[in-house]
Design an enzyme around this catalytic site. Structure first.
Site, mmCIF file in Angstrom:
data_model
loop_
_atom_site.group_PDB
_atom_site.id
_atom_site.type_symbol
_atom_site.label_atom_id
_atom_site.label_comp_id
_atom_site.label_asym_id
_atom_site.label_seq_id
_atom_site.Cartn_x
_atom_site.Cartn_y
_atom_site.Cartn_z
ATOM 1 N N ASP A 68 25.731 105.996 41.907
ATOM 2 C CA ASP A 68 26.358 106.954 42.821
ATOM 3 C C ASP A 68 27.859 107.091 42.582
ATOM 4 O OD1 ASP A 68 26.886 104.383 43.718
ATOM 5 O OD2 ASP A 68 25.739 104.574 45.563
ATOM 6 N N ASN A 113 22.899 98.842 56.435
ATOM 7 C CA ASN A 113 21.809 99.532 57.148
ATOM 8 C C ASN A 113 20.540 99.656 56.288
ATOM 9 O OD1 ASN A 113 22.567 101.455 55.312
ATOM 10 N ND2 ASN A 113 23.158 103.016 56.805
ATOM 11 N N GLU A 165 20.683 107.013 52.468
ATOM 12 C CA GLU A 165 20.816 106.523 53.835
ATOM 13 C C GLU A 165 19.443 106.525 54.525
ATOM 14 O OE1 GLU A 165 23.422 105.078 54.554
ATOM 15 O OE2 GLU A 165 25.264 106.273 54.480
HETATM 16 C C1 GLP Z 1 27.818 101.090 48.773
HETATM 17 C C2 GLP Z 1 27.008 101.446 47.539
HETATM 18 C C3 GLP Z 1 25.715 100.668 47.458
HETATM 19 C C4 GLP Z 1 25.973 99.198 47.708
HETATM 20 C C5 GLP Z 1 26.579 99.008 49.078
HETATM 21 C C6 GLP Z 1 26.815 97.559 49.434
HETATM 22 O O1 GLP Z 1 27.429 101.765 49.900
HETATM 23 N N1 GLP Z 1 26.713 102.836 47.478
HETATM 24 O O2 GLP Z 1 25.137 100.864 46.179
HETATM 25 O O3 GLP Z 1 24.774 98.475 47.593
HETATM 26 O O4 GLP Z 1 27.814 99.704 49.080
HETATM 27 O O5 GLP Z 1 28.096 97.141 49.080
HETATM 28 P P1 GLP Z 1 28.560 95.665 48.959
HETATM 29 O O6 GLP Z 1 27.940 95.130 47.715
HETATM 30 O O7 GLP Z 1 30.039 95.739 48.856
HETATM 31 O O8 GLP Z 1 28.078 94.948 50.163
#
Ligand code: GLP
Length: 245
Positions: free
Chosen positions: A67, A136, A143
């Site tokens: 993404d 979430n 989402e």
């Molecule tokens: C973002 C990304 C996800 C990722 C999530 C969790 O929202 N789009 O791909 O898994 O963050 O982030 P973190 O690894 O910092 O907890």
């Protein structure tokens, strides 16, 4: 579905990296699906170590990232392109032109998403996909409520995700409200999936995704339908699992 519980964050990263190294050794021109966030950093550190110390060769590897924030240029410090360059690509012998991160500033974001899907197909599909999990239960930026057939597209971020991710920005108003994200259907087509999680804040999402019903409200639960998924999590993230693994 396999669940592997490791002592801590560093061990989680080493274990996850092992699967990627195995795929690359068996297929030097492997196609990797990669993720951003704080969770994958120990996995990327280990991949860099394997490259530097054990000669793991990325010269023929192609990558696709999950993404990107809509509106951020690749040199913006919070863009996922910048994250990937600084935390992984610049430290490997990978060809930059073989690293695919959606552009957050494409003139036509929908066309950018379509082209991304075509590129994945032309590369022969993703051999192994790395995933993190949002607070979430989201994967990539799919989402809650995302259809399991969804493809790469422009998505609206939930208030919760914007707040969660605001820790990387100066203020919450700076967090983009939309992103380009690989779809659930796109992710499910990867031949192998490794999903990583650490910290207690992920424990609930991990437990409902692994042991709860398959529901679109918990996107990561849909991974139960995939035939080759490995959860690699640390003890804190595993703390709410009821079964033993
Ligand atoms: C973002 C990304 C996800 C990722 C999530 C969790 O929202 N789009 O791909 O898994 O963050 O982030 P973190 O690894 O910092 O907890």
């Amino acid at each position: 579905m396999k669940v592997i519980i490791k002592e801590d964050y560093a061990a989680m990263g080493k274990e996850a990296a092992k699967y990627f190294a195995e795929v690359i050794r068996n297929k030097p021109n492997a196609v990797l699906g990669l993720a951003t966030g704080s969770t994958p950093i120990s996995t990327y550190k280990e991949l860099i170590r394997l490259h530097e110390e054990e000669g793991l060769d990325f010269s023929q590897v192609t990558t696709f990232n999950l993404d990107e924030y809509l509106g951020l240029t690749g040199d913006h410090k919070q863009s996922y392109r910048y994250f990937m360059d600084t935390n992984l690509f610049n430290r490997l012998n990978i060809k930059k032109e073989n690293t695919n991160v959606l552009s957050g500033v494409a003139d036509n974001p929908e066309a950018e998403c379509r082209e991304f899907e075509e590129k994945i197909k032309a590369a022969g599909g993703i051999d192994i996909q790395l995933l993190g999990i949002g607070g979430n239960g989201h994967i990539a930026f799919n989402e809650p409520g995302s259809s399991e057939n969804s493809r790469t597209r422009v998505v609206d971020l939930t208030k919760e995700t914007i707040e969660d991710n605001s820790r990387f920005f100066e203020k919450v108003e700076d967090v983009p409200t939309q992103a380009l994200s690989m779809g659930m259907g796109t992710i499910l087509e990867a031949k192998k999936i490794v999903i990583i999680a650490n910290k207690e804040s992920k424990a609930k999402g991990v437990a409902v995704s692994i042991e709860g019903p398959v529901i679109t409200d918990v996107p990561a639960s849909i991974l139960q339908k995939h035939s080759d998924v490995i959860w690699v999590i640390d003890k804190s993230a595993a703390s709410l699992l009821k079964n033993s693994y």
